[in-house]
Design a protein around this motif. Structure first.
Motif, PDB file in Angstrom:
ATOM      1  N   TYR A 142       7.369  -2.995 -10.572  1.00  0.00           N
ATOM      2  CA  TYR A 142       7.137  -2.896  -9.131  1.00  0.00           C
ATOM      3  C   TYR A 142       6.067  -1.834  -8.848  1.00  0.00           C
ATOM      4  CZ  TYR A 142       8.108  -2.445  -4.121  1.00  0.00           C
ATOM      5  OH  TYR A 142       7.988  -2.416  -2.746  1.00  0.00           O
ATOM      6  N   ILE A 143       6.199  -0.673  -9.481  1.00  0.00           N
ATOM      7  CA  ILE A 143       5.214   0.395  -9.296  1.00  0.00           C
ATOM      8  C   ILE A 143       3.837  -0.049  -9.767  1.00  0.00           C
ATOM      9  CG2 ILE A 143       4.549   2.719 -10.076  1.00  0.00           C
ATOM     10  CD1 ILE A 143       6.751   2.623  -7.909  1.00  0.00           C
ATOM     11  N   PHE A 144       3.816  -0.813 -10.855  1.00  0.00           N
ATOM     12  CA  PHE A 144       2.547  -1.317 -11.364  1.00  0.00           C
ATOM     13  C   PHE A 144       1.837  -2.180 -10.327  1.00  0.00           C
ATOM     14  CE2 PHE A 144       0.252  -4.634 -13.906  1.00  0.00           C
ATOM     15  CZ  PHE A 144      -0.779  -3.809 -14.324  1.00  0.00           C
ATOM     16  N   GLN A 145       2.590  -2.951  -9.555  1.00  0.00           N
ATOM     17  CA  GLN A 145       1.997  -3.758  -8.490  1.00  0.00           C
ATOM     18  C   GLN A 145       1.606  -2.892  -7.291  1.00  0.00           C
ATOM     19  OE1 GLN A 145       1.124  -6.848  -8.909  1.00  0.00           O
ATOM     20  NE2 GLN A 145       2.167  -7.143 -10.880  1.00  0.00           N
ATOM     21  N   VAL A 146       2.413  -1.882  -6.990  1.00  0.00           N
ATOM     22  CA  VAL A 146       2.135  -1.003  -5.853  1.00  0.00           C
ATOM     23  C   VAL A 146       0.788  -0.292  -6.003  1.00  0.00           C
ATOM     24  CG1 VAL A 146       2.838   1.182  -4.777  1.00  0.00           C
ATOM     25  CG2 VAL A 146       4.517  -0.640  -5.108  1.00  0.00           C
ATOM     26  N   VAL A 147       0.484   0.200  -7.219  1.00  0.00           N
ATOM     27  CA  VAL A 147      -0.756   0.956  -7.402  1.00  0.00           C
ATOM     28  C   VAL A 147      -1.990   0.068  -7.306  1.00  0.00           C
ATOM     29  CG1 VAL A 147       0.395   2.709  -8.798  1.00  0.00           C
ATOM     30  CG2 VAL A 147      -0.745   0.789  -9.944  1.00  0.00           C
ATOM     31  N   GLN A 148      -1.776  -1.256  -7.236  1.00  0.00           N
ATOM     32  CA  GLN A 148      -2.901  -2.172  -7.074  1.00  0.00           C
ATOM     33  C   GLN A 148      -3.199  -2.468  -5.605  1.00  0.00           C
ATOM     34  OE1 GLN A 148      -2.706  -5.672  -9.727  1.00  0.00           O
ATOM     35  NE2 GLN A 148      -1.111  -4.618 -10.875  1.00  0.00           N
ATOM     36  N   LEU A 149      -2.330  -2.031  -4.709  1.00  0.00           N
ATOM     37  CA  LEU A 149      -2.535  -2.269  -3.281  1.00  0.00           C
ATOM     38  C   LEU A 149      -3.819  -1.615  -2.791  1.00  0.00           C
ATOM     39  CD1 LEU A 149       1.046  -1.737  -1.811  1.00  0.00           C
ATOM     40  CD2 LEU A 149      -0.325  -3.827  -1.591  1.00  0.00           C
ATOM     41  N   ASP A 150      -4.526  -2.302  -1.895  1.00  0.00           N
ATOM     42  CA  ASP A 150      -5.744  -1.725  -1.310  1.00  0.00           C
ATOM     43  C   ASP A 150      -5.460  -0.381  -0.655  1.00  0.00           C
ATOM     44  OD1 ASP A 150      -7.171  -3.914  -2.145  1.00  0.00           O
ATOM     45  OD2 ASP A 150      -7.194  -4.909  -0.189  1.00  0.00           O
ATOM     46  N   SER A 151      -4.308  -0.289   0.031  1.00  0.00           N
ATOM     47  CA  SER A 151      -3.979   0.950   0.742  1.00  0.00           C
ATOM     48  C   SER A 151      -3.766   2.104  -0.235  1.00  0.00           C
ATOM     49  CB  SER A 151      -2.724   0.747   1.599  1.00  0.00           C
ATOM     50  OG  SER A 151      -1.651   0.228   0.817  1.00  0.00           O
ATOM     51  N   PHE A 152      -3.182   1.834  -1.401  1.00  0.00           N
ATOM     52  CA  PHE A 152      -2.988   2.890  -2.401  1.00  0.00           C
ATOM     53  C   PHE A 152      -4.331   3.313  -2.986  1.00  0.00           C
ATOM     54  CE2 PHE A 152      -2.171   4.677  -6.561  1.00  0.00           C
ATOM     55  CZ  PHE A 152      -1.085   5.511  -6.331  1.00  0.00           C
ATOM     56  N   ILE A 153      -5.169   2.337  -3.308  1.00  0.00           N
ATOM     57  CA  ILE A 153      -6.493   2.637  -3.859  1.00  0.00           C
ATOM     58  C   ILE A 153      -7.305   3.453  -2.863  1.00  0.00           C
ATOM     59  CG2 ILE A 153      -8.664   1.636  -4.650  1.00  0.00           C
ATOM     60  CD1 ILE A 153      -6.440   1.202  -6.638  1.00  0.00           C
ATOM     61  N   GLU A 154      -7.197   3.107  -1.590  1.00  0.00           N
ATOM     62  CA  GLU A 154      -7.951   3.809  -0.553  1.00  0.00           C
ATOM     63  C   GLU A 154      -7.529   5.276  -0.462  1.00  0.00           C
ATOM     64  OE1 GLU A 154      -8.912   3.470   4.251  1.00  0.00           O
ATOM     65  OE2 GLU A 154      -7.683   1.951   3.244  1.00  0.00           O
ATOM     66  N   VAL A 155      -6.237   5.531  -0.499  1.00  0.00           N
ATOM     67  CA  VAL A 155      -5.739   6.908  -0.450  1.00  0.00           C
ATOM     68  C   VAL A 155      -6.180   7.682  -1.685  1.00  0.00           C
ATOM     69  CG1 VAL A 155      -3.653   8.333  -0.539  1.00  0.00           C
ATOM     70  CG2 VAL A 155      -3.789   6.431   1.057  1.00  0.00           C
ATOM     71  N   ALA A 156      -6.049   7.064  -2.849  1.00  0.00           N
ATOM     72  CA  ALA A 156      -6.452   7.728  -4.089  1.00  0.00           C
ATOM     73  C   ALA A 156      -7.939   8.022  -4.101  1.00  0.00           C
ATOM     74  CB  ALA A 156      -6.068   6.855  -5.289  1.00  0.00           C
ATOM     75  N   ASN A 157      -8.731   7.110  -3.572  1.00  0.00           N
ATOM     76  CA  ASN A 157     -10.183   7.259  -3.603  1.00  0.00           C
ATOM     77  C   ASN A 157     -10.677   8.346  -2.659  1.00  0.00           C
ATOM     78  OD1 ASN A 157     -12.547   6.092  -4.903  1.00  0.00           O
ATOM     79  ND2 ASN A 157     -13.185   5.527  -2.839  1.00  0.00           N
ATOM     80  N   LYS A 158      -9.928   8.593  -1.575  1.00  0.00           N
ATOM     81  CA  LYS A 158     -10.340   9.601  -0.602  1.00  0.00           C
ATOM     82  C   LYS A 158      -9.805  10.987  -0.936  1.00  0.00           C
ATOM     83  CE  LYS A 158     -10.880   6.561   3.401  1.00  0.00           C
ATOM     84  NZ  LYS A 158     -10.392   6.232   4.763  1.00  0.00           N
TER      85      LYS A 158
END
Length: 388
Positions: free
Chosen positions: A300-316
Motif C-alpha cells: 500500500y505504501i509503495f502505491q502511495v509514494v507514486q501519487l502525484d500529490s506525494f511526489i509534489e510534496v517531496a519535490n518542493k
C-alpha cells in the motif's frame, strides 16, 4: 531480385526551396518521432515568420535539420506543411522510394556519413548542406525491393505504435485508479464479497512508516555480502531495478534495507524512482528507505509514494535545480488510510495494473529491438526480400 546498385544521394534527391503557402500546418523535425505537426510537441517554439518565409514540404518529402541531422533529426512528411527555412527539403525522384529512404537514413551507417560530410569546427556548429549531402555514396536495391522493404518495416512500426498506445492507456488507467482507490472515492469488496465500509483516517506519513537510518558496516559484516543499489539502478517510473553492484566502500555510508522495505529516490523526486525491495541489500544515501509500521501494508505504501500529490510534496521540500526531499516536510504529509485488509485489497489491484504495464513495456522493447535487427539486415543487403 537483382544486385544492389551504387550511386550518390544527389542522383536520388533534389533540394526543394519552394516557398510555403497559407493555411498549411507548421511541421518540426524531432529526433525520435520524425517530422510531426509542431502543435503536438510538448515544448512548442513560436515563430514570427510568415507562411511564405517558410519552406513548403509536400507529403512524401523528407526534411532534415542541417545542424542535427547527424544525430538523426530528419523525417518524412505525411501531410503537406511548412518547415523552417533552416531545414533542407528533399524531393525524391523515380529511382528511390521516400519511405524506404527514411528508414535508410536512420541506420547507423547513414548517420555516420551525415556526420562525416557535415562541416563545422565544433559539434554545435556542424551543418550538412545539400551540396555535401548530394556527395554521400549509397548502395540501394531496385525500386520494387525498396518498396517491399519499406512495407515490411512499416508493419513493425504499426505494431510498435499500437503497443505504445496500449501502454499509454494502461498507465493513464492506473493513474485514474490510484486517484480513486487511494483516496477512498472508490471502495472495493472484502473477502465476503461485501463492500468495505467505515471512514478512513488521514494520518501523517510518519505514523505509517519509519525512515530507516541503519548504516551497513562491511567491516563487522564480512560474511554478509549485499547488493548495493544506487539511484541510477532504479528505473524511472517503472518501479524496477536495472542494475546493482556488489562493491561496498570500506568505510560505508550505505543504508541497510530489508525485504519489503520501500525505496524512494529523494534526489530529484520528480524523476519518480521507487522500488519495493524483494531482497535485503544496501543503498545510496540519495535513497530513502521506508519500513512500514504495524497494520500498514508495504504494498500500500509503495502505491502511495507514486501519487502525484506525494511526489509534489517531496519535490518542493528542498532545493530548486537539484531538489532533495526533506523528511521534516514529507513526514507530515497526510495519507488517507483504510484498515489493513482494505489496504491489501487496494494494493493487490494496483499491483496487477503494474504487472500489465510491465508486460506491455517488455513487449514494446522487444518489438523495437526486433525492428532494429530487421533494419540492420534489410537495409544493408544482408537479407533480401522476394519481389513478385
Amino acid at each position: 531480385m537483382t544486385g544492389n546498385s551504387s550511386t550518390y544521394l544527389g542522383e536520388l534527391f533534389r533540394s526543394s526551396r519552394k516557398k510555403g503557402e497559407e493555411g498549411l500546418p507548421l511541421l518540426s523535425v524531432t529526433l525520435n518521432d520524425g517530422l510531426i505537426v509542431r502543435d503536438l510537441l510538448d515544448r512548442r517554439t513560436e515563430t514570427n515568420l510568415e507562411a511564405n518565409e517558410h519552406l513548403l514540404v509536400k507529403s512524401g518529402d523528407i526534411a532534415y535539420n542541417m545542424m542535427r541531422v547527424w544525430q538523426g533529426a530528419l523525417g518524412r512528411a505525411s501531410v503537406d506543411g511548412l518547415v523552417s527555412p533552416a531545414y533542407v527539403v528533399l524531393r525524391s525522384n523515380s529511382k528511390i522510394d521516400s519511405l524506404y529512404a527514411e528508414y535508410l537514413f536512420k541506420t547507423p551507417r547513414m548517420i555516420y556519413l551525415f556526420w562525416a560530410y557535415s562541416y563545422g569546427l565544433t559539434k554545435d556548429r556542424l551543418r550538412l548542406y545539400f551540396n555535401d549531402f548530394a556527395r554521400i555514396p549509397v548502395t540501394i536495391p531496385n525500386l520494387e525491393e525498396q518498396k517491399k522493404i519499406a512495407q515490411l518495416l512499416s508493419t513493425w512500426d504499426k505494431a510498435i505504435t499500437t503497443t505504445a498506445q496500449l501502454l499509454a492507456n494502461s498507465k493513464q488507467q492506473k493513474k485514474s485508479l490510484m486517484q480513486q482507490l487511494l483516496t477512498g472515492k472508490k471502495r472495493l469488496l472484502d473477502k465476503n464479497g461485501v463492500r468495505f465500509e467505515g471512514r478512513w483516517r488521514k494520518l501523517p506519513f510518519s505514523d505509517l512508516v519509519s525512515l530507516v537510518k541503519t548504516k551497513f558496516d562491511p567491516k563487522s559484516n564480512a560474511d554478509d555480502v549485499r547488493e548495493c543499489i544506487e539511484l541510477e539502478h532504479i528505473a524511472q517510473e517503472s518501479s524496477s531495478l536495472i542494475g546493482s553492484t556488489n562493491t561496498i566502500d570500506v568505510v560505508s555510508t550505505k543504508t541497510a534495507f530489508e525485504k519489503n522495505d520501500v525505496l524512494f529516490g529523494k534526489l530529484r523526486p520528480y524523476l519518480r524512482k521507487y522500488w519495493k525491495a524483494d531482497r535485503q541489500g544496501v543503498c545510496s544515501t540519495e535513497i530513502w528507505v521506508f519500513r512500514t509500521k504495524a497494520k500498514v501494508a508495504a504494498d500500500y505504501i509503495f502505491q502511495v509514494v507514486q501519487l502525484d500529490s506525494f511526489i509534489e510534496v517531496a519535490n518542493k521540500s528542498s532545493g530548486t535545480h537539484m531538489p532533495r526531499a526533506d523528511w521534516n516536510v514529507v513526514k507530515d504529509f497526510l495519507i488517507p488510510t483504510p484498515p489493513l485488509e482494505e489496504q491489501q485489497k487496494i494494493a493487490a489491484l494496483l499491483s496487477a495494473a503494474d504487472q500489465e504495464i510491465t508486460t506491455l513495456q517488455q513487449n514494446l522493447d522487444a518489438l523495437k529491438q526486433e525492428k532494429k535487427a530487421l533494419m540492420q539486415q534489410l537495409l544493408t543487403g544482408k537479407r533480401r526480400v522476394m519481389v513478385n
